[in-house]
Design a protein around this motif. Sequence first.
Motif, PDB file in Angstrom:
ATOM      1  N   TRP A 405      -3.093 -10.319   9.557  1.00  0.00           N
ATOM      2  CA  TRP A 405      -3.744  -9.891   8.193  1.00  0.00           C
ATOM      3  C   TRP A 405      -2.692  -8.964   7.564  1.00  0.00           C
ATOM      4  CZ3 TRP A 405      -8.009 -11.141   5.442  1.00  0.00           C
ATOM      5  CH2 TRP A 405      -8.953 -11.559   6.256  1.00  0.00           C
ATOM      6  N   TRP A 406      -2.326  -9.156   6.291  1.00  0.00           N
ATOM      7  CA  TRP A 406      -1.612  -8.415   5.646  1.00  0.00           C
ATOM      8  C   TRP A 406      -2.361  -7.682   4.468  1.00  0.00           C
ATOM      9  CZ3 TRP A 406       3.375  -7.343   7.358  1.00  0.00           C
ATOM     10  CH2 TRP A 406       3.888  -8.151   8.379  1.00  0.00           C
ATOM     11  N   MET A 407      -2.220  -6.367   4.100  1.00  0.00           N
ATOM     12  CA  MET A 407      -3.178  -5.913   3.181  1.00  0.00           C
ATOM     13  C   MET A 407      -2.705  -4.779   2.476  1.00  0.00           C
ATOM     14  SD  MET A 407      -5.791  -3.757   5.785  1.00  0.00           S
ATOM     15  CE  MET A 407      -5.988  -5.355   6.533  1.00  0.00           C
ATOM     16  N   GLU A 408      -2.945  -4.682   1.276  1.00  0.00           N
ATOM     17  CA  GLU A 408      -2.994  -3.475   0.344  1.00  0.00           C
ATOM     18  C   GLU A 408      -4.222  -2.714   0.169  1.00  0.00           C
ATOM     19  OE1 GLU A 408      -0.239  -4.724  -2.858  1.00  0.00           O
ATOM     20  OE2 GLU A 408       1.559  -5.143  -1.887  1.00  0.00           O
ATOM     21  N   ARG A 409      -4.084  -1.936  -0.891  1.00  0.00           N
ATOM     22  CA  ARG A 409      -5.369  -1.032  -0.857  1.00  0.00           C
ATOM     23  C   ARG A 409      -6.527  -1.888  -1.212  1.00  0.00           C
ATOM     24  NH1 ARG A 409      -6.463   3.709   1.033  1.00  0.00           N
ATOM     25  NH2 ARG A 409      -8.093   5.055  -0.524  1.00  0.00           N
ATOM     26  N   LYS A 572      -2.330   2.882   2.833  1.00  0.00           N
ATOM     27  CA  LYS A 572      -2.097   4.105   1.752  1.00  0.00           C
ATOM     28  C   LYS A 572      -1.690   3.684   0.701  1.00  0.00           C
ATOM     29  CE  LYS A 572      -0.354   7.007   5.998  1.00  0.00           C
ATOM     30  NZ  LYS A 572      -0.596   5.949   6.823  1.00  0.00           N
ATOM     31  N   PRO A 573      -2.471   4.148  -0.372  1.00  0.00           N
ATOM     32  CA  PRO A 573      -2.145   3.937  -1.907  1.00  0.00           C
ATOM     33  C   PRO A 573      -0.679   4.658  -2.295  1.00  0.00           C
ATOM     34  CG  PRO A 573      -3.917   5.289  -1.898  1.00  0.00           C
ATOM     35  CD  PRO A 573      -3.714   5.034  -0.631  1.00  0.00           C
ATOM     36  N   GLU A 574      -0.214   4.285  -3.344  1.00  0.00           N
ATOM     37  CA  GLU A 574       1.208   4.852  -3.766  1.00  0.00           C
ATOM     38  C   GLU A 574       0.933   5.315  -5.176  1.00  0.00           C
ATOM     39  OE1 GLU A 574       5.465   3.919  -2.538  1.00  0.00           O
ATOM     40  OE2 GLU A 574       5.006   2.725  -4.498  1.00  0.00           O
ATOM     41  N   PHE A 575       1.225   6.729  -5.391  1.00  0.00           N
ATOM     42  CA  PHE A 575       1.119   7.031  -6.860  1.00  0.00           C
ATOM     43  C   PHE A 575       2.571   7.228  -7.244  1.00  0.00           C
ATOM     44  CE2 PHE A 575       0.928  11.235  -9.651  1.00  0.00           C
ATOM     45  CZ  PHE A 575       0.347  10.335 -10.736  1.00  0.00           C
ATOM     46  N   LYS A 576       2.670   6.220  -8.380  1.00  0.00           N
ATOM     47  CA  LYS A 576       3.999   6.139  -8.888  1.00  0.00           C
ATOM     48  C   LYS A 576       4.312   6.937 -10.345  1.00  0.00           C
ATOM     49  CE  LYS A 576       4.401   1.155  -7.710  1.00  0.00           C
ATOM     50  NZ  LYS A 576       3.158   1.160  -6.792  1.00  0.00           N
ATOM     51  N   LEU A 577       5.357   7.751 -10.161  1.00  0.00           N
ATOM     52  CA  LEU A 577       5.848   8.561 -11.214  1.00  0.00           C
ATOM     53  C   LEU A 577       7.154   7.982 -11.922  1.00  0.00           C
ATOM     54  CD1 LEU A 577       4.795  10.830  -8.784  1.00  0.00           C
ATOM     55  CD2 LEU A 577       4.649  12.292 -10.824  1.00  0.00           C
ATOM     56  N   GLU A 702      -7.865   3.869  -7.031  1.00  0.00           N
ATOM     57  CA  GLU A 702      -7.544   3.436  -5.540  1.00  0.00           C
ATOM     58  C   GLU A 702      -8.433   3.893  -4.536  1.00  0.00           C
ATOM     59  OE1 GLU A 702      -5.014   1.560  -4.930  1.00  0.00           O
ATOM     60  OE2 GLU A 702      -4.288   1.324  -6.882  1.00  0.00           O
ATOM     61  N   ARG A 703      -9.575   4.244  -5.169  1.00  0.00           N
ATOM     62  CA  ARG A 703     -10.778   5.015  -4.359  1.00  0.00           C
ATOM     63  C   ARG A 703     -10.163   6.100  -3.272  1.00  0.00           C
ATOM     64  NH1 ARG A 703     -15.597   3.823  -7.083  1.00  0.00           N
ATOM     65  NH2 ARG A 703     -16.545   4.779  -5.457  1.00  0.00           N
ATOM     66  N   VAL A 704      -9.437   6.903  -3.515  1.00  0.00           N
ATOM     67  CA  VAL A 704      -8.782   8.081  -2.929  1.00  0.00           C
ATOM     68  C   VAL A 704      -9.866   9.187  -2.699  1.00  0.00           C
ATOM     69  CG1 VAL A 704      -6.912   9.519  -2.428  1.00  0.00           C
ATOM     70  CG2 VAL A 704      -6.446   7.441  -3.690  1.00  0.00           C
ATOM     71  N   VAL A 705     -10.493   8.897  -1.599  1.00  0.00           N
ATOM     72  CA  VAL A 705     -11.623   9.880  -1.274  1.00  0.00           C
ATOM     73  C   VAL A 705     -10.974  11.177  -0.534  1.00  0.00           C
ATOM     74  CG1 VAL A 705     -13.486   8.188  -1.338  1.00  0.00           C
ATOM     75  CG2 VAL A 705     -12.584   9.006   0.927  1.00  0.00           C
ATOM     76  N   ALA A 709      -5.151   9.766   2.815  1.00  0.00           N
ATOM     77  CA  ALA A 709      -3.636   9.799   2.724  1.00  0.00           C
ATOM     78  C   ALA A 709      -3.254   9.029   1.553  1.00  0.00           C
ATOM     79  CB  ALA A 709      -2.981   9.594   3.925  1.00  0.00           C
ATOM     80  N   PHE A 710      -1.896   9.482   0.731  1.00  0.00           N
ATOM     81  CA  PHE A 710      -1.390   8.580  -0.295  1.00  0.00           C
ATOM     82  C   PHE A 710       0.001   9.008  -0.261  1.00  0.00           C
ATOM     83  CE2 PHE A 710      -3.275  12.493  -2.330  1.00  0.00           C
ATOM     84  CZ  PHE A 710      -2.190  12.888  -3.318  1.00  0.00           C
ATOM     85  N   THR A 711       0.781   8.369  -0.723  1.00  0.00           N
ATOM     86  CA  THR A 711       2.312   8.595  -0.951  1.00  0.00           C
ATOM     87  C   THR A 711       2.726   8.678  -2.500  1.00  0.00           C
ATOM     88  OG1 THR A 711       2.920   6.416  -0.764  1.00  0.00           O
ATOM     89  CG2 THR A 711       2.543   7.901   1.420  1.00  0.00           C
ATOM     90  N   LEU A 712       3.945   8.968  -2.934  1.00  0.00           N
ATOM     91  CA  LEU A 712       4.503   8.924  -4.052  1.00  0.00           C
ATOM     92  C   LEU A 712       5.823   8.170  -3.996  1.00  0.00           C
ATOM     93  CD1 LEU A 712       3.465  12.409  -3.456  1.00  0.00           C
ATOM     94  CD2 LEU A 712       3.249  12.027  -5.868  1.00  0.00           C
ATOM     95  N   ALA A 713       6.037   7.689  -5.308  1.00  0.00           N
ATOM     96  CA  ALA A 713       7.053   7.047  -5.588  1.00  0.00           C
ATOM     97  C   ALA A 713       7.628   7.414  -6.770  1.00  0.00           C
ATOM     98  CB  ALA A 713       7.208   5.569  -5.658  1.00  0.00           C
ATOM     99  N   THR A 714       8.948   8.065  -7.292  1.00  0.00           N
ATOM    100  CA  THR A 714       9.366   8.610  -8.469  1.00  0.00           C
ATOM    101  C   THR A 714      10.639   7.721  -8.905  1.00  0.00           C
ATOM    102  OG1 THR A 714      11.114   9.941  -7.253  1.00  0.00           O
ATOM    103  CG2 THR A 714       8.722  10.924  -7.748  1.00  0.00           C
ATOM    104  N   SER A 715      10.577   7.704 -10.293  1.00  0.00           N
ATOM    105  CA  SER A 715      11.767   7.037 -10.858  1.00  0.00           C
ATOM    106  C   SER A 715      11.903   7.111 -12.294  1.00  0.00           C
ATOM    107  CB  SER A 715      11.900   5.251 -10.882  1.00  0.00           C
ATOM    108  OG  SER A 715      10.547   4.803 -11.448  1.00  0.00           O
TER     109      SER A 715
END
Length: 727
Positions: A405-409, A572-577, A702-705, A709-715
């Motif tokens: 199985w391969w999965m994202e959020r 883990k979802p990723e919040f993109k800034l 992303e139903r972050v309750v 956990a979540f991570t960040l990406a910046t660009s």
Amino acid sequence: MTSRRQPPRTVPLWKAAAAALASALLITATTTTATADSGSPGAQRWKPTLRPHATVTPGQMRSDSDRIPKGFSKEQADRAETMEARAADGCQVYWPAPYEVCGAIRDKYNELGGPGSFLSFPKSGELTNPDGVGKRTEFVNGPIYWSPQGGAHPVVNHFFAAWARNGWEAGPIGYPTSDEIVNPDGVGRRQHFTSGDIYWKLNEAYAVRGAIRDKWAEAGWEAGYLGYPTSDEFATPDGIGSGARFEHGMIYWTAAYGAHPVSGGLLTKWELSGYEKGPYGYPVADRQPRGSSWDQDFQFGTMGFPTDPVAAVDPDDGDADPIVGDQVPVTWGDFAVDANTEGVGGPVVQEGPGSLEPCVAGESCMHTTPVSDEDPPDDPIIDGPDTQATFISPLCLDKPWDGQWWMERKHACMIWKDLAVDVVTLGTETGSIPFTVKTGVLTSHKSGEFQQEFRVDFHGLKGKTGKPTFRYKLTYNNAPAGSYSVEGAEDGSLIKSGQTKVIVVKWKQQAMADQALKYPVVNIAWNFGNLDPDIVPGKQWGNIRVATVRCDSTMKLSNGTFRQGCVFYGAKPEFKLTSVTPEQTWHVAAAIASGLPGSAGRPLHRQADKSKRDINRQYSCPRKGDVANARRLAGRSCDEYPFASSMEGAAAHPTLGRTVHANCNVKDLSITTGPDGYSVCMIDARQNSHSGSLLGKFYGEERVVDQDAFTLATSGGAPPGAPPGTP
């Protein structure tokens, strides 16, 4: 003298008085009455019927004929008799106690009933208090104090203990100015002093004074929403303020802001924040209604209960409850949009493979040994809906087709090739059926339903295979069949060479309470039968089990009602800034580079508790006070990282604040590095507000309750400009 400092006995007062009087005054009544006295909680007054003393022979003392009460010696009784004849004007001796009781104290003592009162007999003469002004006389069950400003009044039992804790007449409440008084509720009592009061209820008495007493009076005394006091006034650890506890709240006082009550849910939130030592500081105003909520201003911010007020200046960093869209997905395409199945650039989680039960000798068996190099036909016959790869994202196409199985959020997929079934006819292997399994699951942040495609591509039937059939059965947390619906190939349908069997299962939404979480487990089991009576049907079942979905009902629609949604919680979802908010993106990137968490190896975790989020915010970005004033710049607002809506926010390490650049205009914090703490920067207010909204949207979609956990990406970040006046 120090004897006055001892608390009164706890022996019932009427018993001591009665025993003494029965001996000293020769009580003759066969029945007497004990009545509640207004002077002491629980005390009773003994009213004896008296007869004249026995005749005393000349030369004899009264003690020779009258029985001396317990507790007094013959010497004391004889001395008292001698003192009676020599008592000074305005004084009186109460045999057998060898002490004079004089003036206003004597008058009050007689008014209360003398030795027959709750005070019993005197045990001292008149004493001068340490201030050189007031007087006192001590009795068996408490003293009577006199002062020019207050007159003469007894202070006994719990009232005496409370007065002693507060320093007697030399303390902040001074001398008594009244006897005990029954309160209007008929339960408690009070006694007034020159600079305060003592209130008693249920065997506990506490002093209330000064501005705190005045505020309590304003709130309705003991009949108001605060109730009775449950502590004396105390000094706060910082030496700045003072406070007192009541049954239903507290009153805090400072010279700068006066006295203000804090009660109910506001007090609970303030307690969680650390009282006046926390990020809110002292209360600076009384509570105020705001619809169904209450607001109260503190030194460094405004607190609300049960809901917080909207920040007047600074953004709330996504602190508002995430709002999910009103429209419920229905079609495959709807789910694909919500599930974001592009499979590019997101974090990927690999889970366990599908399963095959062990083969049984001499029977049809599925195995993973390649049986043919033949490719699937270009135009397979599809038995079931043609989903056009809606459920299988590019995520799986780039991975090994090995049954993992391969999965994202919000989506998962699996491809499993090189499978085959051996066909056994009359005990002899006569053919095989090679096939590939593909499956994909789509969830939505706006629905408690999730949908799954299961497809089997047959690559041609080899040899003698009889009349093979496709069989499957579904389970959903052991729920009845109505918990799901199936579209596509029928269970038991015939398999044709080069055909694809497709079913789409709608795993339906299950009833959930508001704020609840559920972890559904679904399974598709499948194998092959055969309508040829000479061919042994397959007994082995393959299993496609999905056990990593979480559905929750913690987020709301715009109308305020809760809406279910489901995600794969292991991803883990990723919040993109991005450059949409360049200054905030730059600050987050710089803060992570300085050592703070947020990268894949050290994720953040959502903090859903509003009061704790606000505590984080007040530590990092106080909205009032000297710190806020020193940082303030036109057009900018305070941005903190880690976010106030994360469990790694400022309250996790409140003393480790820092900034990342002089342009941040945070002069109270230094530019440092390290793995713990928080960073602050004054950035463009519109960007800050917009980024907070994006973060709230991210939590919802992303139903972050709570604690997720979540991570960040910046660009695309860019630092703020230098503050005005910077060289």
